[in-house]
Design an enzyme around this catalytic site. Structure first.
Site, PDB file in Angstrom:
ATOM      1  N   ASN A  23      -6.424  -2.064   0.989  1.00 43.99           N
ATOM      2  CA  ASN A  23      -7.795  -1.585   0.787  1.00 43.99           C
ATOM      3  C   ASN A  23      -8.193  -1.974  -0.626  1.00 43.99           C
ATOM      4  O   ASN A  23      -7.724  -1.369  -1.585  1.00 43.99           O
ATOM      5  CB  ASN A  23      -7.857  -0.059   0.970  1.00 43.99           C
ATOM      6  CG  ASN A  23      -9.222   0.493   0.594  1.00 43.99           C
ATOM      7  OD1 ASN A  23     -10.197  -0.259   0.500  1.00 43.99           O
ATOM      8  ND2 ASN A  23      -9.293   1.802   0.383  1.00 43.99           N
ATOM      9  N   LYS A  39     -11.013  -1.644  -1.990  1.00 44.53           N
ATOM     10  CA  LYS A  39     -12.078  -0.793  -2.537  1.00 44.53           C
ATOM     11  C   LYS A  39     -13.175  -1.704  -3.125  1.00 44.53           C
ATOM     12  O   LYS A  39     -13.408  -2.778  -2.574  1.00 44.53           O
ATOM     13  CB  LYS A  39     -11.515   0.184  -3.571  1.00 44.53           C
ATOM     14  CG  LYS A  39     -10.272   0.917  -3.029  1.00 44.53           C
ATOM     15  CD  LYS A  39      -9.843   2.081  -3.843  1.00 44.53           C
ATOM     16  CE  LYS A  39      -8.511   2.583  -3.310  1.00 44.53           C
ATOM     17  NZ  LYS A  39      -8.239   3.966  -3.627  1.00 44.53           N
ATOM     18  N   HIS A  47     -12.014   6.772   5.559  1.00 42.47           N
ATOM     19  CA  HIS A  47     -11.231   6.772   4.316  1.00 42.47           C
ATOM     20  C   HIS A  47     -11.665   7.980   3.477  1.00 42.47           C
ATOM     21  O   HIS A  47     -12.837   8.347   3.466  1.00 42.47           O
ATOM     22  CB  HIS A  47     -11.461   5.475   3.537  1.00 42.47           C
ATOM     23  CG  HIS A  47     -10.543   5.350   2.360  1.00 42.47           C
ATOM     24  ND1 HIS A  47     -10.829   5.936   1.148  1.00 42.47           N
ATOM     25  CD2 HIS A  47      -9.334   4.764   2.216  1.00 42.47           C
ATOM     26  CE1 HIS A  47      -9.827   5.694   0.302  1.00 42.47           C
ATOM     27  NE2 HIS A  47      -8.908   4.984   0.933  1.00 42.47           N
ATOM     28  N   GLU A  52     -12.276   8.455   0.445  1.00 44.08           N
ATOM     29  CA  GLU A  52     -13.373   8.265  -0.515  1.00 44.08           C
ATOM     30  C   GLU A  52     -14.718   8.253   0.213  1.00 44.08           C
ATOM     31  O   GLU A  52     -15.726   8.707  -0.318  1.00 44.08           O
ATOM     32  CB  GLU A  52     -13.148   6.978  -1.324  1.00 44.08           C
ATOM     33  CG  GLU A  52     -12.042   7.165  -2.355  1.00 44.08           C
ATOM     34  CD  GLU A  52     -11.312   5.887  -2.750  1.00 44.08           C
ATOM     35  OE1 GLU A  52     -11.853   4.787  -2.567  1.00 44.08           O
ATOM     36  OE2 GLU A  52     -10.168   6.006  -3.251  1.00 44.08           O
ATOM     37  N   GLY A  61      -4.461   7.064  -4.987  1.00 44.49           N
ATOM     38  CA  GLY A  61      -4.863   6.605  -6.313  1.00 44.49           C
ATOM     39  C   GLY A  61      -4.322   7.459  -7.441  1.00 44.49           C
ATOM     40  O   GLY A  61      -4.674   7.270  -8.598  1.00 44.49           O
ATOM     41  N   SER A 110      -0.568   5.672  -2.872  1.00 43.37           N
ATOM     42  CA  SER A 110       0.363   5.325  -3.953  1.00 43.37           C
ATOM     43  C   SER A 110       1.593   4.546  -3.482  1.00 43.37           C
ATOM     44  O   SER A 110       2.703   4.776  -3.959  1.00 43.37           O
ATOM     45  CB  SER A 110       0.792   6.591  -4.704  1.00 43.37           C
ATOM     46  OG  SER A 110      -0.339   7.248  -5.236  1.00 43.37           O
ATOM     47  N   GLY A 119      -4.444   0.360  -4.698  1.00 42.37           N
ATOM     48  CA  GLY A 119      -4.286  -0.311  -5.996  1.00 42.37           C
ATOM     49  C   GLY A 119      -3.311  -1.479  -5.985  1.00 42.37           C
ATOM     50  O   GLY A 119      -3.590  -2.532  -6.568  1.00 42.37           O
TER      51      GLY A 119
HETATM   52  C1  PEP Z   1      -6.251   3.805  -0.419  1.00 42.02           C
HETATM   53  O1  PEP Z   1      -7.266   3.708  -1.081  1.00 42.02           O
HETATM   54  O2  PEP Z   1      -6.316   3.745   0.821  1.00 42.02           O
HETATM   55  C2  PEP Z   1      -4.971   3.982  -1.087  1.00 42.02           C
HETATM   56  C3  PEP Z   1      -3.910   4.183  -0.363  1.00 42.02           C
HETATM   57  O3  PEP Z   1      -4.981   3.905  -2.466  1.00 42.02           O
HETATM   58  P1  PEP Z   1      -3.703   3.857  -3.434  1.00 42.02           P
HETATM   59  O4  PEP Z   1      -2.658   2.997  -2.790  1.00 42.02           O
HETATM   60  O5  PEP Z   1      -4.223   3.276  -4.692  1.00 42.02           O
HETATM   61  O6  PEP Z   1      -3.225   5.269  -3.571  1.00 42.02           O
END
Ligand code: PEP
Length: 235
Positions: A7, A9, A85, A87, A161, A197, A219
């Site tokens: 993802n 973003k 998602h 967000e 995140g 993460s 990320g």
């Molecule tokens: C995400 O945005 O779906 C995600 C898993 O972010 P991160 O890996 O940065 O925690």
């Protein structure tokens, strides 16, 4: 075969995407990679890399300024989309029923929806984790879904995140709830991804857990140096 979804973003551009696709192609991996990118980068994928959007509208067309329909995404050649998602749930106020409508539009337009579910820290703290996950699956999977037409991503909202991951026991527990719920709904062939993460330090171990069919990476999906080792860690 594992599924490794990224993802991006609101990051990246078409040049960076082409470079990432070339690097993934060179791996000759047997795993499936799905890159969910901003609308301006949508394009057709290839046998290994599927390109997806990060959300689609629950409507087909009309007065919905700033939105994009499933048909519009499909017309770019893209084959998938995230829906629900955390967000988006937060910024758009989506409930499970809204997520189900978005997923329904994805399926109607031959897009593979990756339906995200997961609990907040507050919900976990008061013992609602099981209920939120189970209801997330029951209420976000649309009526037109059949086996193999969607993916579930378990994303604990408190860990996205944040650089923190749940324990492997917590991941296994959540995925078991999802697997049992899906089976109860009559779905036996739905991949369940873990997201939040994920890095190359934990991806191999996470993907070896029971009922974990892959990962959804935020990320760490943006740079080749981070993402390629994650793909390689899938056994
Ligand atoms: C995400 O945005 O779906 C995600 C898993 O972010 P991160 O890996 O940065 O925690």
């Amino acid at each position: 075969m594992k599924i490794i979804a990224g993802n991006w973003k609101m990051n990246g551009n078409s040049e960076i995407l082409d470079d990432m696709i070339s690097a993934i192609d060179e791996l000759h991996t047997e795993n499936r990679v799905i890159l969910c990118v901003s609308y301006t980068m949508l394009q057709g994928g290839n046998a290994t890399v599927m390109i997806g959007a990060q959300n689609i509208s629950k409507y087909d067309s009309g007065a919905h300024t700033g939105e994009i329909s499933g048909a519009m995404v499909a017309a770019t050649g893209a084959n998938a989309t995230l829906v629900g998602h955390s967000e988006c749930r937060e910024s758009l106020g989506d409930k499970n029923s809204d997520v189900a409508l978005r997923a329904q539009k994805a399926i109607e337009n031959d897009l593979l929806p990756i339906i995200c579910v997961g609990e907040t820290a507050a919900e976990r703290d008061i013992g609602l984790t099981h209920k939120i996950i189970e209801n997330g699956v029951r209420e976000s999977v649309p009526e037109n879904a059949s086996d193999g037409t969607f993916i579930i991503a378990y994303e604990p909202r408190w860990a996205i995140g944040a650089g923190i991951t749940p324990t492997y026991e917590q991941i296994k527990e959540a995925h078991k709830i999802i697997r049992e719920t899906l089976q109860d709904m009559g779905f036996d062939e739905i991949p369940i991804l873990y997201g939040a993460s994920v890095t190359s330090d934990n991806s191999g171990e996470i993907m070896s857990l029971e009922n974990v069919d892959g990962v959804l990476v935020g990320g760490a999906s943006l740079k080749k140096d981070d993402f390629i080792p994650i793909i390689k860690s899938a056994k």
